[in-house]
Design a protein around this motif. Structure first.
Motif, mmCIF file in Angstrom:
data_model
loop_
_atom_site.group_PDB
_atom_site.id
_atom_site.type_symbol
_atom_site.label_atom_id
_atom_site.label_comp_id
_atom_site.label_asym_id
_atom_site.label_seq_id
_atom_site.Cartn_x
_atom_site.Cartn_y
_atom_site.Cartn_z
ATOM 1 N N PRO A 1 -15.921 -61.417 25.101
ATOM 2 C CA PRO A 1 -15.656 -60.468 24.996
ATOM 3 C C PRO A 1 -14.820 -59.815 26.403
ATOM 4 C CG PRO A 1 -17.977 -60.936 25.027
ATOM 5 C CD PRO A 1 -16.976 -61.736 24.775
ATOM 6 N N ASP B 1 -15.510 -54.173 26.171
ATOM 7 C CA ASP B 1 -16.196 -53.707 24.594
ATOM 8 C C ASP B 1 -17.729 -53.920 24.477
ATOM 9 O OD1 ASP B 1 -13.824 -55.312 23.171
ATOM 10 O OD2 ASP B 1 -14.317 -57.163 23.747
ATOM 11 N N VAL C 1 -17.339 -57.284 18.113
ATOM 12 C CA VAL C 1 -16.771 -56.130 18.747
ATOM 13 C C VAL C 1 -17.265 -54.345 17.800
ATOM 14 C CG1 VAL C 1 -15.321 -55.208 20.151
ATOM 15 C CG2 VAL C 1 -15.431 -57.623 20.236
#
Length: 162
Positions: A74, A78, A129
Motif C-alpha cells: 500500500p 490508501d 484498497v
C-alpha cells in the motif's frame, strides 16, 4: 455514480482527512463499508506493516467482500480492508485481549511509504484498497507518527460519511 467521500479521524488528536471511495476498483467493499458507516473503534499502530494505523470491527457485511483491488504494497493515503478470524488475532503476540469471536474486519490507513504486508505468523497478507485520501494526509500523517511515538491509548479511529 458520483464520487463518494468519507472522513477518517483521530478524534482525541483532533485531526481528520477526507478519502474518496474507489467504487470503480472495489465496488463490493466500498458498498459494504458505506452501508456500515459510521464506524469507530480503538486505534492501533502496525507492528509489521510499518506506516499503518487501523481499527478492528466485528464483521458488518452480509457476506465478506472478495479480494478485489488487492495489494501487499500500500502507498500513502490508501485505505485497506482486511478480514481475519478471531483465532488468527487471538494469540498473545498480538496483545488485543479481545473476546470477539468469528470474523474480524480491520480497516486501515497507510500514511507513509515503504509498507509491505507480510506477517511472520502467516506470510503475505493482501488487503483490499477501497479508498484513497484526497485531502489532509499531511496532518493525518503527523498525528499517526505521534500515535506511534506517544501511544494509542484512549484514541479512536473513526470513519464517517463526508
Amino acid at each position: 455514480m458520483s464520487d463518494r467521500h468519507i472522513e477518517v479521524s483521530l478524534d482525541k488528536r483532533g485531526v481528520s482527512c477526507t478519502a474518496r471511495l474507489l467504487d470503480d476498483r472495489a465496488p463490493i467493499t466500498c458498498q459494504a463499508v458505506w452501508d456500515a458507516l459510521p464506524l469507530g473503534s480503538d486505534v492501533y499502530h502496525a507492528k509489521y506493516a510499518r506506516n499503518e494505523i487501523y481499527a478492528l470491527f466485528p464483521a458488518f457485511a452480509p457476506e465478506e467482500p472478495p479480494l478485489e483491488n488487492p495489494t501487499i504494497t500500500p502507498i500513502p493515503g490508501d485505505l485497506c480492508y482486511f478480514t481475519f478470524s478471531s483465532t488468527e488475532l487471538g494469540t498473545k503476540s498480538y496483545g488485543y485481549g479481545t473476546e470477539q469471536r468469528g470474523t474480524i474486519v480491520d480497516l486501515a490507513l497507510f500514511y507513509e511509504r515503504n509498507n509491505l504486508l507480510i506477517n511472520a505468523d502467516v506470510g503475505w497478507v493482501p488487503g483490499i484498497v477501497w479508498g484513497q485520501v484526497v485531502d489532509g494526509l499531511d496532518r493525518m500523517a503527523e498525528a499517526c507518527h505521534d500515535l506511534w511515538r506517544a501511544g494509542a491509548l484512549g484514541e479512536s479511529l473513526n470513519f464517517r460519511r463526508a
